[in-house]
Design a protein around this motif. Structure first.
Motif, PDB file in Angstrom:
ATOM      1  N   LEU A 162       0.846  -1.196   0.000  1.00 31.65           N
ATOM      2  CA  LEU A 162       0.000   0.000   0.000  1.00 31.65           C
ATOM      3  C   LEU A 162       0.876   1.240   0.000  1.00 31.65           C
ATOM      4  N   ILE A 163       0.501   2.219  -0.810  1.00 32.84           N
ATOM      5  CA  ILE A 163       1.111   3.551  -0.788  1.00 32.84           C
ATOM      6  C   ILE A 163       0.019   4.504  -0.322  1.00 32.84           C
ATOM      7  N   VAL A 164       0.262   5.187   0.804  1.00 31.55           N
ATOM      8  CA  VAL A 164      -0.711   6.123   1.361  1.00 31.55           C
ATOM      9  C   VAL A 164      -0.118   7.523   1.275  1.00 31.55           C
ATOM     10  N   CYS A 165      -0.762   8.389   0.500  1.00 28.39           N
ATOM     11  CA  CYS A 165      -0.294   9.766   0.306  1.00 28.39           C
ATOM     12  C   CYS A 165      -0.721  10.639   1.479  1.00 28.39           C
ATOM     13  N   ASN A 166      -0.001  11.736   1.701  1.00 26.72           N
ATOM     14  CA  ASN A 166      -0.308  12.623   2.826  1.00 26.72           C
ATOM     15  C   ASN A 166      -1.255  13.754   2.428  1.00 26.72           C
ATOM     16  N   ASP A 167      -2.205  13.465   1.559  1.00 22.18           N
ATOM     17  CA  ASP A 167      -3.172  14.482   1.136  1.00 22.18           C
ATOM     18  C   ASP A 167      -4.516  14.227   1.811  1.00 22.18           C
ATOM     19  N   MET A 168      -5.419  15.158   1.660  1.00 22.07           N
ATOM     20  CA  MET A 168      -6.781  14.985   2.148  1.00 22.07           C
ATOM     21  C   MET A 168      -7.719  15.407   1.024  1.00 22.07           C
ATOM     22  N   ILE A 169      -8.540  14.489   0.575  1.00 21.27           N
ATOM     23  CA  ILE A 169      -9.412  14.732  -0.563  1.00 21.27           C
ATOM     24  C   ILE A 169     -10.820  15.051  -0.071  1.00 21.27           C
ATOM     25  N   LEU A 170     -11.336  16.194  -0.498  1.00 25.97           N
ATOM     26  CA  LEU A 170     -12.723  16.573  -0.241  1.00 25.97           C
ATOM     27  C   LEU A 170     -13.433  16.591  -1.587  1.00 25.97           C
ATOM     28  N   ARG A 171     -14.550  15.895  -1.686  1.00 27.17           N
ATOM     29  CA  ARG A 171     -15.285  15.842  -2.939  1.00 27.17           C
ATOM     30  C   ARG A 171     -16.663  16.468  -2.746  1.00 27.17           C
ATOM     31  N   LYS A 172     -17.040  17.326  -3.677  1.00 28.45           N
ATOM     32  CA  LYS A 172     -18.340  17.987  -3.609  1.00 28.45           C
ATOM     33  C   LYS A 172     -19.433  16.985  -3.964  1.00 28.45           C
ATOM     34  N   THR A 173     -20.442  16.904  -3.121  1.00 24.31           N
ATOM     35  CA  THR A 173     -21.591  16.043  -3.376  1.00 24.31           C
ATOM     36  C   THR A 173     -22.851  16.866  -3.217  1.00 24.31           C
ATOM     37  N   SER A 174     -23.934  16.371  -3.744  1.00 24.23           N
ATOM     38  CA  SER A 174     -25.201  17.073  -3.587  1.00 24.23           C
ATOM     39  C   SER A 174     -26.296  16.072  -3.260  1.00 24.23           C
ATOM     40  N   ASP A 175     -27.198  16.470  -2.393  1.00 19.89           N
ATOM     41  CA  ASP A 175     -28.343  15.662  -2.002  1.00 19.89           C
ATOM     42  C   ASP A 175     -29.606  16.469  -2.235  1.00 19.89           C
ATOM     43  N   ASP A 176     -30.679  15.776  -2.510  1.00 14.75           N
ATOM     44  CA  ASP A 176     -31.969  16.434  -2.717  1.00 14.75           C
ATOM     45  C   ASP A 176     -32.681  16.634  -1.383  1.00 14.75           C
ATOM     46  N   ILE A 177     -33.299  17.779  -1.219  1.00 11.82           N
ATOM     47  CA  ILE A 177     -34.178  18.041  -0.084  1.00 11.82           C
ATOM     48  C   ILE A 177     -35.597  17.901  -0.607  1.00 11.82           C
ATOM     49  N   GLU A 178     -36.311  16.936  -0.051  1.00 13.05           N
ATOM     50  CA  GLU A 178     -37.636  16.636  -0.566  1.00 13.05           C
ATOM     51  C   GLU A 178     -38.716  17.091   0.412  1.00 13.05           C
ATOM     52  N   GLU A 179     -39.842  17.484  -0.147  1.00  8.68           N
ATOM     53  CA  GLU A 179     -41.022  17.863   0.641  1.00  8.68           C
ATOM     54  C   GLU A 179     -42.206  17.066   0.124  1.00  8.68           C
ATOM     55  N   MET A 180     -43.163  16.877   0.984  1.00 11.42           N
ATOM     56  CA  MET A 180     -44.386  16.189   0.558  1.00 11.42           C
ATOM     57  C   MET A 180     -45.415  17.233   0.161  1.00 11.42           C
ATOM     58  N   ASN A 181     -46.094  16.972  -0.942  1.00  8.14           N
ATOM     59  CA  ASN A 181     -47.182  17.879  -1.326  1.00  8.14           C
ATOM     60  C   ASN A 181     -48.476  17.412  -0.643  1.00  8.14           C
ATOM     61  N   ASN A 182     -49.564  18.075  -0.918  1.00  9.89           N
ATOM     62  CA  ASN A 182     -50.824  17.769  -0.228  1.00  9.89           C
ATOM     63  C   ASN A 182     -51.403  16.407  -0.623  1.00  9.89           C
ATOM     64  N   ILE A 183     -50.920  15.802  -1.702  1.00  7.55           N
ATOM     65  CA  ILE A 183     -51.389  14.477  -2.115  1.00  7.55           C
ATOM     66  C   ILE A 183     -50.555  13.378  -1.446  1.00  7.55           C
ATOM     67  N   GLY A 184     -49.383  13.709  -0.936  1.00  3.91           N
ATOM     68  CA  GLY A 184     -48.516  12.710  -0.321  1.00  3.91           C
ATOM     69  C   GLY A 184     -47.329  12.320  -1.172  1.00  3.91           C
ATOM     70  N   ASP A 185     -47.211  12.914  -2.353  1.00  5.26           N
ATOM     71  CA  ASP A 185     -46.051  12.650  -3.201  1.00  5.26           C
ATOM     72  C   ASP A 185     -44.880  13.501  -2.726  1.00  5.26           C
ATOM     73  N   SER A 186     -43.678  12.953  -2.830  1.00  3.60           N
ATOM     74  CA  SER A 186     -42.506  13.749  -2.458  1.00  3.60           C
ATOM     75  C   SER A 186     -41.974  14.465  -3.688  1.00  3.60           C
ATOM     76  N   LEU A 187     -41.675  15.723  -3.513  1.00  4.34           N
ATOM     77  CA  LEU A 187     -41.146  16.568  -4.572  1.00  4.34           C
ATOM     78  C   LEU A 187     -39.799  17.121  -4.135  1.00  4.34           C
ATOM     79  N   VAL A 188     -38.904  17.298  -5.083  1.00  5.17           N
ATOM     80  CA  VAL A 188     -37.598  17.898  -4.774  1.00  5.17           C
ATOM     81  C   VAL A 188     -37.806  19.392  -4.608  1.00  5.17           C
ATOM     82  N   ALA A 189     -37.530  19.872  -3.381  1.00  5.05           N
ATOM     83  CA  ALA A 189     -37.719  21.288  -3.085  1.00  5.05           C
ATOM     84  C   ALA A 189     -36.438  22.084  -3.300  1.00  5.05           C
ATOM     85  N   ALA A 190     -35.291  21.436  -3.058  1.00  2.00           N
ATOM     86  CA  ALA A 190     -34.015  22.133  -3.195  1.00  2.00           C
ATOM     87  C   ALA A 190     -32.901  21.089  -3.297  1.00  2.00           C
TER      88      ALA A 190
END
Length: 131
Positions: free
Chosen positions: A59-87
């Motif tokens: 094993l070769i272990v480098c002395n760096d630190m990797i941060l990777r940008k990720t995104s997640d959906d924030i969902e809300e329920m509408n009045n029918i009960g379906d989930s919609l992506v709000a943000a």
């Protein structure tokens, strides 16, 4: 007394990855320095440590630190009960240090690139070439 310590498969001075779509890493086994030439042309440098797991695996272990940008959906329920992506919620995930798992098969060195916090996932694979 008999020693059970395995010897490293990396015996040359310098080794280089053969990545096509990623940056090219060069490892200097004497000074334990590495450099990464990124696709954009910039060069990153650092130190690394080697861990000999067996006569075929290192094993070769480098002395760096990797941060990777990720995104997640924030969902809300509408009045029918379906989930919609709000943000969309953007954040950074800490992948940890870069790890190269070097394997020797029939005098050919192959590598698997991964990260400390995601050892099960492979970022890339290829051949390690003695320079």
């Amino acid at each position: 007394m008999i020693s059970c310590k395995s010897e490293s498969i990396l015996t040359g001075r310098k080794y280089q990855t053969n990545s096509v779509n990623e940056g090219i890493y060069t490892f200097d086994m004497k000074s334990h320095n590495y450099s990464e030439k990124k696709v954009s042309g910039t060069i990153a440098k650092g130190k690394f440590k080697t861990f000999v797991l067996s006569s075929e695996k290192t094993l070769i272990v480098c002395n760096d630190m990797i941060l990777r940008k990720t995104s997640d959906d924030i969902e809300e329920m509408n009045n029918i009960g379906d989930s919609l992506v709000a943000a969309v919620f953007n954040r950074y995930k800490n992948l940890g240090s870069t790890v190269f798992e070097i394997t020797s098969k029939e005098k050919k060195l192959s590598f698997r690139k991964t990260y400390v916090n995601q050892l099960q996932q492979t970022e890339s694979e290829g051949t390690l070439i003695e320079k």
